[in-house]
Scaffold this motif. Sequence first.
Motif, PDB file in Angstrom:
ATOM      1  N   THR A 107      23.072  40.390  70.953  1.00 26.27           N
ATOM      2  CA  THR A 107      22.714  39.233  70.170  1.00 26.27           C
ATOM      3  C   THR A 107      22.050  40.190  68.853  1.00 26.27           C
ATOM      4  OG1 THR A 107      21.441  37.590  70.033  1.00 26.27           O
ATOM      5  CG2 THR A 107      20.601  39.182  71.433  1.00 26.27           C
ATOM      6  N   LEU A 108      22.168  39.240  67.916  1.00 27.61           N
ATOM      7  CA  LEU A 108      21.503  39.759  66.691  1.00 27.61           C
ATOM      8  C   LEU A 108      20.129  39.155  66.335  1.00 27.61           C
ATOM      9  CD1 LEU A 108      24.378  40.297  64.120  1.00 27.61           C
ATOM     10  CD2 LEU A 108      23.242  42.099  65.433  1.00 27.61           C
ATOM     11  N   VAL A 109      19.923  37.927  67.334  1.00 27.18           N
ATOM     12  CA  VAL A 109      18.967  36.965  67.039  1.00 27.18           C
ATOM     13  C   VAL A 109      17.512  37.675  67.679  1.00 27.18           C
ATOM     14  CG1 VAL A 109      18.274  34.700  67.526  1.00 27.18           C
ATOM     15  CG2 VAL A 109      20.479  34.951  67.087  1.00 27.18           C
TER      16      VAL A 109
ATOM     17  N   GLY B 137      29.797  36.881  67.174  1.00 28.97           N
ATOM     18  CA  GLY B 137      29.602  35.377  67.159  1.00 28.97           C
ATOM     19  C   GLY B 137      29.020  34.951  65.725  1.00 28.97           C
ATOM     20  N   GLU B 138      29.468  33.769  65.615  1.00 32.82           N
ATOM     21  CA  GLU B 138      29.144  33.311  64.132  1.00 32.82           C
ATOM     22  C   GLU B 138      27.788  33.034  63.753  1.00 32.82           C
ATOM     23  OE1 GLU B 138      31.637  29.426  63.900  1.00 32.82           O
ATOM     24  OE2 GLU B 138      33.513  30.513  63.832  1.00 32.82           O
ATOM     25  N   SER B 139      27.029  32.826  65.037  1.00 32.20           N
ATOM     26  CA  SER B 139      25.402  32.707  64.952  1.00 32.20           C
ATOM     27  C   SER B 139      24.707  33.842  65.362  1.00 32.20           C
ATOM     28  CB  SER B 139      25.205  31.252  65.669  1.00 32.20           C
ATOM     29  OG  SER B 139      25.676  30.193  65.249  1.00 32.20           O
ATOM     30  N   GLY B 140      25.418  34.842  65.462  1.00 32.25           N
ATOM     31  CA  GLY B 140      24.619  35.931  65.787  1.00 32.25           C
ATOM     32  C   GLY B 140      24.377  36.328  67.396  1.00 32.25           C
TER      33      GLY B 140
ATOM     34  N   ARG C 195      15.979  45.943  66.051  1.00 23.95           N
ATOM     35  CA  ARG C 195      16.680  46.654  64.746  1.00 23.95           C
ATOM     36  C   ARG C 195      16.853  45.829  63.569  1.00 23.95           C
ATOM     37  NH1 ARG C 195      20.643  48.856  66.982  1.00 23.95           N
ATOM     38  NH2 ARG C 195      20.041  51.230  67.144  1.00 23.95           N
ATOM     39  N   VAL C 196      16.977  44.502  63.948  1.00 24.76           N
ATOM     40  CA  VAL C 196      17.193  43.407  62.830  1.00 24.76           C
ATOM     41  C   VAL C 196      16.071  42.833  62.274  1.00 24.76           C
ATOM     42  CG1 VAL C 196      18.274  41.054  62.448  1.00 24.76           C
ATOM     43  CG2 VAL C 196      19.267  42.960  63.713  1.00 24.76           C
ATOM     44  N   VAL C 197      14.736  42.754  63.055  1.00 24.21           N
ATOM     45  CA  VAL C 197      13.739  42.001  62.584  1.00 24.21           C
ATOM     46  C   VAL C 197      12.459  43.052  62.200  1.00 24.21           C
ATOM     47  CG1 VAL C 197      14.313  39.834  63.946  1.00 24.21           C
ATOM     48  CG2 VAL C 197      12.962  41.826  64.916  1.00 24.21           C
ATOM     49  N   GLU C 198      12.459  44.412  62.695  1.00 22.23           N
ATOM     50  CA  GLU C 198      11.245  44.933  62.441  1.00 22.23           C
ATOM     51  C   GLU C 198      11.428  45.816  61.121  1.00 22.23           C
ATOM     52  OE1 GLU C 198      10.544  47.626  65.667  1.00 22.23           O
ATOM     53  OE2 GLU C 198      10.384  46.055  67.221  1.00 22.23           O
ATOM     54  N   GLU C 199      10.296  45.899  60.459  1.00 21.10           N
ATOM     55  CA  GLU C 199      10.458  46.613  59.176  1.00 21.10           C
ATOM     56  C   GLU C 199      10.648  48.078  59.185  1.00 21.10           C
ATOM     57  OE1 GLU C 199       9.909  46.348  54.764  1.00 21.10           O
ATOM     58  OE2 GLU C 199      10.034  44.828  56.386  1.00 21.10           O
TER      59      GLU C 199
ATOM     60  N   ILE D  16      23.479  43.054  55.848  1.00 19.21           N
ATOM     61  CA  ILE D  16      22.165  43.371  56.508  1.00 19.21           C
ATOM     62  C   ILE D  16      21.384  42.383  56.224  1.00 19.21           C
ATOM     63  CG2 ILE D  16      20.616  45.444  56.661  1.00 19.21           C
ATOM     64  CD1 ILE D  16      22.547  47.435  56.618  1.00 19.21           C
ATOM     65  N   ASN D  17      21.279  41.921  54.861  1.00 17.11           N
ATOM     66  CA  ASN D  17      20.296  41.063  54.716  1.00 17.11           C
ATOM     67  C   ASN D  17      20.434  39.642  55.182  1.00 17.11           C
ATOM     68  OD1 ASN D  17      18.584  42.884  52.944  1.00 17.11           O
ATOM     69  ND2 ASN D  17      19.739  42.541  51.279  1.00 17.11           N
ATOM     70  N   HIS D  18      21.767  39.226  55.306  1.00 16.55           N
ATOM     71  CA  HIS D  18      22.334  38.193  55.970  1.00 16.55           C
ATOM     72  C   HIS D  18      21.852  38.186  57.276  1.00 16.55           C
ATOM     73  CE1 HIS D  18      24.464  34.602  57.293  1.00 16.55           C
ATOM     74  NE2 HIS D  18      25.311  35.382  58.320  1.00 16.55           N
ATOM     75  N   GLU D  19      22.018  39.279  58.196  1.00 17.88           N
ATOM     76  CA  GLU D  19      21.492  39.343  59.606  1.00 17.88           C
ATOM     77  C   GLU D  19      20.099  39.209  59.621  1.00 17.88           C
ATOM     78  OE1 GLU D  19      25.116  42.263  60.832  1.00 17.88           O
ATOM     79  OE2 GLU D  19      23.397  43.216  60.664  1.00 17.88           O
ATOM     80  N   ARG D  20      19.297  40.044  58.677  1.00 19.37           N
ATOM     81  CA  ARG D  20      18.101  40.081  58.527  1.00 19.37           C
ATOM     82  C   ARG D  20      17.032  38.684  58.232  1.00 19.37           C
ATOM     83  NH1 ARG D  20      16.677  45.232  59.746  1.00 19.37           N
ATOM     84  NH2 ARG D  20      14.230  45.062  58.835  1.00 19.37           N
ATOM     85  N   THR D  21      17.756  37.754  57.516  1.00 20.55           N
ATOM     86  CA  THR D  21      17.393  36.596  57.215  1.00 20.55           C
ATOM     87  C   THR D  21      17.829  35.266  57.803  1.00 20.55           C
ATOM     88  OG1 THR D  21      18.685  36.585  55.147  1.00 20.55           O
ATOM     89  CG2 THR D  21      16.436  37.745  55.114  1.00 20.55           C
ATOM     90  N   SER D  22      18.692  35.555  58.877  1.00 20.26           N
ATOM     91  CA  SER D  22      19.464  34.283  59.196  1.00 20.26           C
ATOM     92  C   SER D  22      18.989  33.968  60.756  1.00 20.26           C
ATOM     93  CB  SER D  22      21.001  34.424  59.184  1.00 20.26           C
ATOM     94  OG  SER D  22      21.303  34.822  57.973  1.00 20.26           O
ATOM     95  N   TRP D  23      19.348  32.934  61.224  1.00 20.12           N
ATOM     96  CA  TRP D  23      19.359  32.473  62.830  1.00 20.12           C
ATOM     97  C   TRP D  23      17.841  32.621  63.204  1.00 20.12           C
ATOM     98  CZ3 TRP D  23      22.768  37.255  62.513  1.00 20.12           C
ATOM     99  CH2 TRP D  23      24.018  36.872  61.885  1.00 20.12           C
ATOM    100  N   GLY D  24      16.845  32.188  62.344  1.00 19.63           N
ATOM    101  CA  GLY D  24      15.495  32.564  62.686  1.00 19.63           C
ATOM    102  C   GLY D  24      14.634  33.851  62.524  1.00 19.63           C
ATOM    103  N   ASN D  25      15.676  35.042  62.177  1.00 17.75           N
ATOM    104  CA  ASN D  25      15.027  36.151  61.922  1.00 17.75           C
ATOM    105  C   ASN D  25      14.329  36.209  60.641  1.00 17.75           C
ATOM    106  OD1 ASN D  25      16.527  37.147  64.127  1.00 17.75           O
ATOM    107  ND2 ASN D  25      18.447  37.748  63.091  1.00 17.75           N
ATOM    108  N   SER D  26      13.451  37.287  60.431  1.00 17.83           N
ATOM    109  CA  SER D  26      12.656  37.310  59.368  1.00 17.83           C
ATOM    110  C   SER D  26      12.009  38.863  58.996  1.00 17.83           C
ATOM    111  CB  SER D  26      11.307  36.663  59.514  1.00 17.83           C
ATOM    112  OG  SER D  26      10.641  37.220  60.781  1.00 17.83           O
TER     113      SER D  26
END
Length: 528
Positions: free
Chosen positions: A340-342, A328-331, A346-350, A383-393
């Motif tokens: 979901t990537l939101v 999806g365009e918004s993960g 795997r996407v948000v944990e250091e 990967i950085n786009h996924e980890r910093t978009s849609w509220g991910n940090s």
Amino acid sequence: MSGSLNQSLLKRAGLLLALVLAVMIPATAFAVPGSGDFVAHYSVNGRDMTALYNMIAKICLGVLVIVESVLIISIIRFRRRSEDERPVQNHGNMALEMGWTGAAVLFQIWIGVATINVMFATEVIPDDIDMTVEAVAYQWDWQFVYPDQGGLVHGDLVVPANTNIKLEVTSRDVIHSIFVPDLGIKIDAVPGRFNYWWFRADGPINQVRVDGFAMVDRPEFEYPSTRPDFMQSRPDATKKTINGLERRVGYLGRSRQVEEVSPYANYSAIEYQGTCTELCGLGHWDMYFRAVVMTPSSFRQWVHDMQNQVTEANGPEVFAARCATCHGESGQGQGDQFPTLVGAARVVEEGQKDSHIQLVLQGKGVMPPFGQVLNDAEVSAVINHERTSWGNSGGEVSDEDVARVRESLGLPPFPAGGVEPTPTPELMAAGERLFESCVSCHGRDGQGPDYIPALAGSSKVNGDPAALAKLLIEGADTPQWPGEKTPVARSMTDFQLASLLTYLRGSFGNESEPVQPGDIERIRRDLN
């Protein structure tokens, strides 16, 4: 009277509606984005198939005319003329029935023999294959792997003209089918096995081929419709002259926008549209690609450019092209198959950076591996786009992190540009072929007549490559000899000019360093 009149009008209206629908329903196929010609005229085996299609269509048309004519004549001549008329019983005509049965058998044998001949010509792989390309389908895109070019992977099918190409077609997930109508390519991509196809595309015409290929000087034709040749409503062909790139692709689905300037604009080539023709899931409609046929010299230049290109990776663009169809365009994902990537761990944990990188490189389940498709910079960018978009940090990763994980997985390095230089023997061989056009003035030994400077030991040849390249690109004039040196390299590719300079600097007793295509690219940039 009024009732029978209304009934008659209703019957006529129903007949008219049926005729309109009979015409309009098939015509809706042309409303599909990217639909177009479905007759192959631009490859050897494609023309064989089209000739077979035309022959069968003519036979069918002849049968249609005869049968319908007999039917209409019989309806009119033998219709019942009164309510009490009794038809004459006819028990057949043996000679007539044997005649049309025998004619049908002969036509079937003729069609069968012709079809088998075309099948053998198009489906049996010839022994003199010049190049192999692996076509790998997955939900929902294509990868084309070039084992003869060091394992180069690309999203479009790019091939040299007048070359026997073997396609090895497979799938990573479900059954797909590769289809390039203009080139007569159509074969299923089945997971767990390879299917094979071959073709020899025409490509641009009237081009001088310097890579051991014969010159091709034949008119090219553009067929305006999918009708058989005898049913064309316009002249069936238009002669054209090809210069540079001929664009024929106006639609590539949602995930790939057709650029205002084609990525192949700098090459002598023709673009065709390819797609998947096997219903393969949600994104089936989006599986378009380009099939690009280049002159052999342009193809070599393209291979070099792909191996040496250094582009700034853009995470959102990579995600839109490679990931958005499934995630999806918004993960937000699509069910369990495309999670979901939101907020995903795997996407948000250091501590899961390496796991995230590994997933992108190797894939999992229906997700294809991108390790051979995306370089280190592109992997880190998406990967950085996924980890910093849609509220991910989640924390960001670097190109070095990707290279380290790639090495730990045993995958070959794929940095953002920078490959081994073109081997000197390859440059020398190509340069020797190019030098054949220079021997009339300079001689085969590089000496030439007294009034032409010798190439052996020449300071121009062995000195700064940029000065020699400029001389060959721009030419030279002197008061005594206007046009003393013609701009022979103005139309050469970077690879061709680098090859010629390398040959001059390494022959006739000269022992100077070779020149790489990348050097010529920089020299041209400085000249402009």
